[in-house]
Design a protein around this motif. Sequence first.
Motif, PDB file in Angstrom:
ATOM      1  N   ALA A 140       0.836  -1.197   0.000  1.00 34.11           N
ATOM      2  CA  ALA A 140       0.000   0.000   0.000  1.00 34.11           C
ATOM      3  C   ALA A 140       0.872   1.248   0.000  1.00 34.11           C
ATOM      4  CB  ALA A 140      -0.922   0.002   1.216  1.00 34.11           C
ATOM      5  N   GLN A 141       0.594   2.156  -0.938  1.00 30.85           N
ATOM      6  CA  GLN A 141       1.302   3.427  -1.031  1.00 30.85           C
ATOM      7  C   GLN A 141       0.475   4.523  -0.373  1.00 30.85           C
ATOM      8  OE1 GLN A 141       4.322   3.544  -2.099  1.00 30.85           O
ATOM      9  NE2 GLN A 141       4.662   2.513  -4.045  1.00 30.85           N
ATOM     10  N   TRP A 142       1.126   5.358   0.443  1.00 24.74           N
ATOM     11  CA  TRP A 142       0.492   6.477   1.129  1.00 24.74           C
ATOM     12  C   TRP A 142       0.935   7.763   0.453  1.00 24.74           C
ATOM     13  CZ3 TRP A 142      -1.038   5.964   6.791  1.00 24.74           C
ATOM     14  CH2 TRP A 142      -1.135   4.627   7.185  1.00 24.74           C
ATOM     15  N   ALA A 143       0.016   8.464  -0.221  1.00 28.70           N
ATOM     16  CA  ALA A 143       0.393   9.658  -0.980  1.00 28.70           C
ATOM     17  C   ALA A 143      -0.821  10.538  -1.222  1.00 28.70           C
ATOM     18  CB  ALA A 143       1.022   9.277  -2.317  1.00 28.70           C
ATOM     19  N   LYS A 144      -0.568  11.833  -1.439  1.00 28.69           N
ATOM     20  CA  LYS A 144      -1.580  12.699  -2.021  1.00 28.69           C
ATOM     21  C   LYS A 144      -1.588  12.468  -3.529  1.00 28.69           C
ATOM     22  CE  LYS A 144      -1.578  16.527   1.310  1.00 28.69           C
ATOM     23  NZ  LYS A 144      -1.303  17.977   1.497  1.00 28.69           N
ATOM     24  N   PRO A 145      -2.753  12.567  -4.167  1.00 27.76           N
ATOM     25  CA  PRO A 145      -2.804  12.341  -5.613  1.00 27.76           C
ATOM     26  C   PRO A 145      -1.812  13.223  -6.362  1.00 27.76           C
ATOM     27  CG  PRO A 145      -5.018  12.401  -4.718  1.00 27.76           C
ATOM     28  CD  PRO A 145      -4.094  12.805  -3.599  1.00 27.76           C
ATOM     29  N   GLY A 146      -1.042  12.622  -7.247  1.00 28.15           N
ATOM     30  CA  GLY A 146      -0.091  13.363  -8.059  1.00 28.15           C
ATOM     31  C   GLY A 146       1.225  13.661  -7.382  1.00 28.15           C
ATOM     32  N   GLN A 147       1.388  13.246  -6.129  1.00 28.67           N
ATOM     33  CA  GLN A 147       2.629  13.496  -5.408  1.00 28.67           C
ATOM     34  C   GLN A 147       3.346  12.183  -5.107  1.00 28.67           C
ATOM     35  OE1 GLN A 147       2.264  16.088  -2.001  1.00 28.67           O
ATOM     36  NE2 GLN A 147       0.848  17.488  -3.041  1.00 28.67           N
ATOM     37  N   GLU A 148       4.634  12.294  -4.767  1.00 29.83           N
ATOM     38  CA  GLU A 148       5.406  11.112  -4.416  1.00 29.83           C
ATOM     39  C   GLU A 148       4.918  10.540  -3.095  1.00 29.83           C
ATOM     40  OE1 GLU A 148       7.875   9.496  -6.182  1.00 29.83           O
ATOM     41  OE2 GLU A 148       7.142  10.823  -7.774  1.00 29.83           O
ATOM     42  N   PRO A 149       4.932   9.221  -2.932  1.00 31.44           N
ATOM     43  CA  PRO A 149       4.476   8.633  -1.682  1.00 31.44           C
ATOM     44  C   PRO A 149       5.334   9.062  -0.498  1.00 31.44           C
ATOM     45  CG  PRO A 149       4.972   6.935  -3.317  1.00 31.44           C
ATOM     46  CD  PRO A 149       5.328   8.217  -3.925  1.00 31.44           C
ATOM     47  N   GLN A 150       4.672   9.255   0.636  1.00 35.15           N
ATOM     48  CA  GLN A 150       5.373   9.570   1.871  1.00 35.15           C
ATOM     49  C   GLN A 150       5.868   8.306   2.570  1.00 35.15           C
ATOM     50  OE1 GLN A 150       2.066  11.911   3.576  1.00 35.15           O
ATOM     51  NE2 GLN A 150       3.501  13.639   3.676  1.00 35.15           N
ATOM     52  N   LEU A 151       5.129   7.230   2.429  1.00 37.35           N
ATOM     53  CA  LEU A 151       5.509   5.950   3.009  1.00 37.35           C
ATOM     54  C   LEU A 151       4.757   4.853   2.292  1.00 37.35           C
ATOM     55  CD1 LEU A 151       3.569   5.160   6.263  1.00 37.35           C
ATOM     56  CD2 LEU A 151       3.277   7.368   5.178  1.00 37.35           C
ATOM     57  N   ARG A 152       5.154   3.626   2.555  1.00 31.86           N
ATOM     58  CA  ARG A 152       4.400   2.471   2.061  1.00 31.86           C
ATOM     59  C   ARG A 152       4.416   1.412   3.142  1.00 31.86           C
ATOM     60  NH1 ARG A 152       9.221   1.685  -0.993  1.00 31.86           N
ATOM     61  NH2 ARG A 152      10.243  -0.295  -0.437  1.00 31.86           N
ATOM     62  N   ASP A 153       3.435   0.553   3.085  1.00 31.95           N
ATOM     63  CA  ASP A 153       3.435  -0.603   3.974  1.00 31.95           C
ATOM     64  C   ASP A 153       3.201  -1.866   3.160  1.00 31.95           C
ATOM     65  OD1 ASP A 153       0.562  -1.823   4.435  1.00 31.95           O
ATOM     66  OD2 ASP A 153       0.238   0.344   4.519  1.00 31.95           O
ATOM     67  N   THR A 154       3.917  -2.904   3.529  1.00 32.28           N
ATOM     68  CA  THR A 154       3.688  -4.235   2.982  1.00 32.28           C
ATOM     69  C   THR A 154       2.902  -4.990   4.030  1.00 32.28           C
ATOM     70  OG1 THR A 154       5.765  -4.169   1.745  1.00 32.28           O
ATOM     71  CG2 THR A 154       4.773  -6.339   2.119  1.00 32.28           C
ATOM     72  N   ARG A 155       1.702  -5.405   3.678  1.00 32.56           N
ATOM     73  CA  ARG A 155       0.788  -5.990   4.652  1.00 32.56           C
ATOM     74  C   ARG A 155       0.524  -7.454   4.332  1.00 32.56           C
ATOM     75  NH1 ARG A 155      -4.185  -1.963   3.970  1.00 32.56           N
ATOM     76  NH2 ARG A 155      -2.491  -0.533   4.519  1.00 32.56           N
ATOM     77  N   THR A 156       0.527  -8.260   5.374  1.00 31.21           N
ATOM     78  CA  THR A 156       0.223  -9.682   5.268  1.00 31.21           C
ATOM     79  C   THR A 156      -0.858 -10.013   6.286  1.00 31.21           C
ATOM     80  OG1 THR A 156       2.521 -10.127   4.651  1.00 31.21           O
ATOM     81  CG2 THR A 156       1.174 -12.016   5.333  1.00 31.21           C
ATOM     82  N   VAL A 157      -1.900 -10.699   5.849  1.00 27.23           N
ATOM     83  CA  VAL A 157      -3.021 -11.045   6.723  1.00 27.23           C
ATOM     84  C   VAL A 157      -3.242 -12.555   6.625  1.00 27.23           C
ATOM     85  CG1 VAL A 157      -5.393 -10.546   7.371  1.00 27.23           C
ATOM     86  CG2 VAL A 157      -4.049  -8.802   6.162  1.00 27.23           C
TER      87      VAL A 157
END
Length: 313
Positions: A140-157
Motif C-alpha cells: 500500500a502506497q500512502w500519498a496525495k494524488p499526483g505526489q510522491e508517496p510519503q511511506l508504504r506498507d507491505t501488509r500480510t493477513v
Amino acid sequence: MRRARKLLFLVVGLACGTAGMVAQGAEPADAAGALAVRAVAEQNRVVVLVGDREFTAYRFGDDLKYPHFYPVNGPLSGQSVTTYNTEPWPHHTSLFLSCDRVSGSNYWQPFHELKTGQITATAPRIVENAGAKVVLSDVAQWAKPGQEPQLRDTRTVTITAPSPTVRVLDFQFDFHILQDLLIQKTGHSLFAARMNPALAVDGGGTLVDADGNRGEEGTRGKTAAWCACYGPHHGQTEGLAIMQHPANPYSPAPWFNRNYGFFSPTPVWLEDRELKAGDEFTMRYRVVVFAGNHEEAGLAGLYAEFEKDAGGR
C-alpha cells in the motif's frame, strides 16, 4: 491500474482453484475442530469464506480512501459485527489501518475525499489458499494524488477459523518510510475497528480490556494488551477483539475508545512521532471475531499464543 489489479487477482485465483464457486459445507479442516477457509477473487475485493459462508472481504480500489475489511461476520449469526460509514463519524470504515496529521496529509478523513491523502493498494495477492488458513498480501502506497508517496506498507493477513465460534485475523504491517515525516499528536493513528451500533456500549453491549476495565470511562487512555467489544447480535452474543503485539514500537499503545463502538490502540495519541526517510518498522495485530463473552471466547489464551509468536521478524 484497476484492470491490472483485477487480472492479478483472477490469475492468482485460477492458480489456487478459486475462480468459481467454492464447495458447500463447513466441515472441520482438522481433528482439533478448526474449520476450512478459502478465498475467492472478485473485482476490487477478495472474499474469505469459512466453509460455504462469507466471513470477510478485503476491499480496495482507486475510489477508496484506504483498503479495509468489510463485512466482518460473526461466526454464528453470519452478520457483520462491524459497521461501514455509520454516523456519528462516518469516516470509520469497519476494520482498517490509517492515520491523520502526517506532514500535512490526512489519510483518515473524510473517507470520500482523496485529495488530502490516499492509501492505495498496488499489489493485492492471494498467497495461500484453502485448508487451514488463507494468507493475503498487498503493498500500500500512502500519498496525495499526483505526489510522491510519503511511506508504504507491505501488509500480510493470515486468516483462520480455529473453532466453530472463533475466527482469527493476524495482521503484519511492514512500514517503509520514504520521506522525513512528522506525525502530530492524534487519536486517529493506525489500526482501528468500528463496531455495529447494536454491539457498542451505547447499544447495550460491553467494552472490556485485558485488565478487566470496562466502557469508555474505564478503558480510554489505558495501555492494555487487548480490548474487546461484544453484545447481543441477531439472537446470539458476538463481538470482536483487537490485540496489539508486545514487540510493536510504542507498545502497549494507549486505547482511544468510544462508547458508540470505536476502539483503537493509538501510538500517536499522547506525543508527536518523528520518522526519517529510510526508517523501517513492523506493527502486528491480532483480531479475534467470536461468539459469547470474552471469557467464553478464551481471549486471554489467544493473546498468550499471539504474544509468543515472533511472526515474520
